[in-house]
Design a protein around this motif. Structure first.
Motif, PDB file in Angstrom:
ATOM      1  N   UNK A 103       0.836  -1.200   0.000  1.00 23.35           N
ATOM      2  CA  UNK A 103       0.000   0.000   0.000  1.00 23.35           C
ATOM      3  C   UNK A 103       0.872   1.251   0.000  1.00 23.35           C
ATOM      4  N   UNK A 104       0.479   2.219  -0.824  1.00 26.15           N
ATOM      5  CA  UNK A 104       1.130   3.533  -0.783  1.00 26.15           C
ATOM      6  C   UNK A 104       0.399   4.343   0.281  1.00 26.15           C
ATOM      7  N   UNK A 105       0.906   4.252   1.519  1.00 34.57           N
ATOM      8  CA  UNK A 105       0.171   4.816   2.658  1.00 34.57           C
ATOM      9  C   UNK A 105       0.068   6.337   2.551  1.00 34.57           C
ATOM     10  N   UNK A 150      -2.109   1.106  -4.727  1.00 32.09           N
ATOM     11  CA  UNK A 150      -1.474  -0.211  -4.668  1.00 32.09           C
ATOM     12  C   UNK A 150      -0.219  -0.228  -5.527  1.00 32.09           C
ATOM     13  N   UNK A 151       0.872  -0.659  -4.903  1.00 26.74           N
ATOM     14  CA  UNK A 151       2.177  -0.573  -5.554  1.00 26.74           C
ATOM     15  C   UNK A 151       2.760  -1.952  -5.835  1.00 26.74           C
ATOM     16  N   UNK A 152       3.433  -2.053  -6.966  1.00 30.01           N
ATOM     17  CA  UNK A 152       4.276  -3.215  -7.207  1.00 30.01           C
ATOM     18  C   UNK A 152       5.410  -3.185  -6.179  1.00 30.01           C
ATOM     19  N   UNK A 153       6.026  -4.337  -5.937  1.00 27.25           N
ATOM     20  CA  UNK A 153       7.099  -4.391  -4.947  1.00 27.25           C
ATOM     21  C   UNK A 153       8.276  -3.510  -5.364  1.00 27.25           C
ATOM     22  N   UNK A 154       9.140  -3.230  -4.407  1.00 26.44           N
ATOM     23  CA  UNK A 154      10.371  -2.472  -4.653  1.00 26.44           C
ATOM     24  C   UNK A 154      11.094  -3.048  -5.872  1.00 26.44           C
ATOM     25  N   UNK A 155      11.366  -2.206  -6.827  1.00 22.59           N
ATOM     26  CA  UNK A 155      12.080  -2.667  -8.023  1.00 22.59           C
ATOM     27  C   UNK A 155      11.172  -3.295  -9.088  1.00 22.59           C
ATOM     28  N   UNK A 156       9.882  -3.394  -8.786  1.00 23.48           N
ATOM     29  CA  UNK A 156       8.920  -4.023  -9.706  1.00 23.48           C
ATOM     30  C   UNK A 156       8.039  -2.976 -10.389  1.00 23.48           C
ATOM     31  N   UNK A 157       7.345  -3.432 -11.406  1.00 25.77           N
ATOM     32  CA  UNK A 157       6.286  -2.616 -12.007  1.00 25.77           C
ATOM     33  C   UNK A 157       4.982  -3.422 -11.999  1.00 25.77           C
ATOM     34  N   UNK A 158       3.869  -2.701 -12.097  1.00 21.83           N
ATOM     35  CA  UNK A 158       2.550  -3.338 -12.142  1.00 21.83           C
ATOM     36  C   UNK A 158       2.225  -3.777 -13.559  1.00 21.83           C
ATOM     37  N   UNK A 159       1.626  -4.946 -13.657  1.00 27.08           N
ATOM     38  CA  UNK A 159       1.215  -5.456 -14.957  1.00 27.08           C
ATOM     39  C   UNK A 159      -0.189  -6.019 -14.824  1.00 27.08           C
ATOM     40  N   UNK A 160      -1.024  -5.690 -15.779  1.00 29.34           N
ATOM     41  CA  UNK A 160      -2.365  -6.263 -15.797  1.00 29.34           C
ATOM     42  C   UNK A 160      -2.514  -7.070 -17.082  1.00 29.34           C
ATOM     43  N   UNK A 161      -3.028  -8.268 -16.933  1.00 34.79           N
ATOM     44  CA  UNK A 161      -3.297  -9.067 -18.134  1.00 34.79           C
ATOM     45  C   UNK A 161      -4.771  -9.420 -18.115  1.00 34.79           C
TER      46      UNK A 161
END
Length: 598
Positions: free
Chosen positions: A240-242, A379-390
């Motif tokens: 979470x991006x608090x 809602x954030x992808x983990x550190x070093x990650x990006x979000x992807x939706x399929x």
DNA sequence: GCACGTGGCACC
DNA sequence: AAACGGTGCCACGTGC
């Protein structure tokens, strides 16, 4: 050792409560004698297994007529004994065992991977037998409901009532009771001791009632496997991006106060009270034509929005919306985050009447506004990650094409033609109306619904649906076949062997159930195949026809492509395509990046 | 004071 | 000929 006795439908049950380490030797014997199948359950301090102060208080094991209660909170030897028993048993059965696995893992360090592969869950079995809720004429899926339906109404009432009774006696709320009750409280121990016995007995009743077709198709193990995967997704949680969430809460609260003040000036103290709003509107000379099903004036968004120049109507709409968005989508997440700022959705892997999954609790992901990205930004992808939706494109209409084998639909999807335009052209209506007719067919809607939704005459709606039926003859044949089957037997079967009950007086809904359930199974299959390929740690949420991932930034494109190929499936010659969209850090950024491309 | 039903609204 | 499927959450208001 303490002993309590209880009777379930004239069969006695002996409940043994371990009090000292010496008592454990008898418990070990019990487990050794019954290792081929053991019922089990836990009692905990609450449902929030992700909290730091969450504890398991009791672990219970049982057969049809005997149970053992280990007060693990009192002595680590009892915890060790419970962990040993869960490891030693060949097969386990629990009701909604996913929760107990989370509990044992979070509080006692037992990985759920050690338990899940040999677990049966009576909630899943019950769903395969009859997915309907109590008020729909089914058995329901809760332990008390199933106990009443399959075992004993008196036991069900007593077990259900006992939690409230203990709470009343202790003068605390029901939620507080689980923490507050003394571990030597006989009523609590009796309640706790019964649960594994009920799970054990329910399992024996339910297993033979799983439809043979479902069993042959392998649905029992399939659903258990899926439940384990969604449990792993729950465990991972979503970062979470608090700071962002708190900003939104402040902004929405101030917006809400502003609009509430305006509403108050016009005599409405509670904007969420339709009664107050209705009265104020009538005083302003606004007529309220609609009535709710209980005959009260219907005050909804459509009515209020039809007075764009009325300050009260606008204030009510905006104040309500700001309040709802603040509590449901931001405060809910912020208040339920764990100490690592992650929120854990509760995913019911096989819940709706059609087996659709539901997501409840802190992440109400299935209802996030689709129109804007501002909720998904928290809602954030983990550190070093990006979000992807399929997501699957046109899933339900493609499923309809596949199972109906309608040539026009098959042709449209094969050649990438615009199905909505084809319907529209056939009826001589705008594309938008054609699209509505297509979806309404999937939903089982008729001319009245189309007329209302599209704002066209009943006459034209009838003609549009008639044109639909002329164009897609195969759809009508599939609908007829399913409706006949439903009327004859009360059930339809899907290709995965799932039996779905259909109310005979609403047999038209058979087509919708079939499409909806088949679509759900495509997403379920995707989760299982992705799990085999090692993708589960990256999966954040399943949302009907979409999966959300967190992938390492530098490999995101490649992994997204791999995942999409795993998700894709061809059914009876129809490809159900899966399309990845790659964002930046937040889930919301996916939508923003897609928008900026156009 | 809590549980529950109702109405409204967010989604696929 | 006609038939709108499936959810969950929040606030309110009532009933126990």
């Amino acid at each position: 050792m303490k002993r309590l006795s209880y009777t379930i439908r004239s069969t006695p049950v002996q409940i043994n409560i371990v009090e000292t380490v010496d008592d454990l030797s008898r418990f070990y014997l019990f487990v050794r004698d019954n290792r081929q199948l053991l019922g089990w359950d836990t009692e905990t301090t609450g449902l929030d297994w992700w909290s730091d102060d969450f504890r398991v208080r009791l672990v219970q094991f049982g057969t049809a007529d005997e149970s053992w209660v280990l007060p693990v909170e009192l002595d680590s030897h009892f915890t060790d004994a419970a962990v040993w028993a869960l490891g030693f048993a060949s097969q386990l059965v629990a009701h909604n065992g996913t929760f107990d696995m989370h509990a044992m893992e979070a509080a006692c360090g037992l990985p759920m991977e050690a338990v899940a592969p040999k677990s049966l869950d009576t909630k899943l079995l019950a769903h395969l037998v009859d997915p309907r809720a109590l008020k729909e004429g089914g058995s329901g899926l809760r332990l008390e409901e199933l106990t009443a339906y399959y075992l004993c109404t008196r036991t069900a009432a007593e077990v259900k009532g006992s939690a409230s009774q203990i709470a009343r006696r202790l003068k605390v709320s029901r939620a507080e009771m689980w923490k507050a009750v003394d571990l030597t409280d006989d009523e609590y121990l009796l309640y706790a001791g019964c649960d594994p016995v009920l799970a054990y007995r329910l399992c024996a009743r339910l297993l033979p009632q799983v439809p043979p077709r479902s069993r042959r198709a392998g649905l029992i193990s399939w659903e258990h496997r899926l439940a384990h995967i969604t449990a792993k997704i729950e465990r991972t949680g979503y970062l979470l991006d608090v700071d962002y969430a708190l900003e939104q809460i402040a902004a929405l609260a101030s917006e809400q106060r502003g609009w509430q003040a305006i509403a108050a000036e016009h005599g409405v103290e509670n904007v969420a009270s339709t009664r107050q709003v209705a009265q104020a509107l009538i005083e302003r000379g606004i007529k309220i034509p609609g009535r709710t099903k209980t005959g009260l004036p219907k005050v909804d968004d459509a009515l209020l929005a039809s007075y764009p120049d009325d300050p009260l109507c606008q204030a009510v709409i905006r104040a309500k919306r700001a309040g709802k968005w603040r509590t449901t989508w931001f405060e809910n997440a912020v208040l339920n985050r764990d100490s690592n700022d992650r929120v854990h959705a509760s995913i019911n892997s096989c819940q709706a009447r059609t087996a659709r999954m539901t997501i409840t609790g802190a992440v109400a992901a299935q209802t996030f506004p689709a129109s804007s990205s501002f909720v998904r930004h928290e809602f954030l992808a983990d550190e070093g990650d990006v979000s992807v939706s399929i997501d699957y494109g046109n899933m339900e209409l493609r499923v309809l094409a596949a199972y109906s084998q309608d040539p026009v639909m098959l042709d449209a999807f094969r050649d990438g033609k615009d199905l909505h335009q084809i319907t529209a052209d056939a009826a001589g209506v705008p594309r938008k109306v054609g699209k509505m007719a297509n979806f309404l067919t999937v939903f089982g809607g008729g001319p009245k619904a189309l007329a209302q939704q599209a704002g066209i005459s009943l006459e034209l709606a009838r003609a549009t649906l008639a044109a639909f039926n002329e164009t897609y003859r195969g759809v009508g044949r599939l609908a007829d076949r399913l409706t006949r089957e439903a009327k004859r037997s009360g059930y339809i079967y899907t290709a995965t062997g799932r039996r779905l009950p259909v109310d005979k007086h609403r047999a038209y809904s058979a087509l919708n159930y079939f499409i909806q359930s088949s679509s759900r199974d495509i997403t379920a299959r995707a989760l299982i195949e992705l799990d085999k390929a090692g993708f589960t740690p990256h999966v954040r949420l399943p949302i009907h026809d979409e999966l959300v991932f967190s992938f390492p930034r530098e490999r995101a494109g490649e992994l997204a492509e791999q995942a999409a190929r795993i998700m894709e499936i061809t059914i009876r010659g129809v490809l159900i395509p899966a399309e990845p969209e790659i964002g930046d850090r937040s889930w919301g950024s996916i939508l923003d990046l897609a928008d900026s491309k156009h």
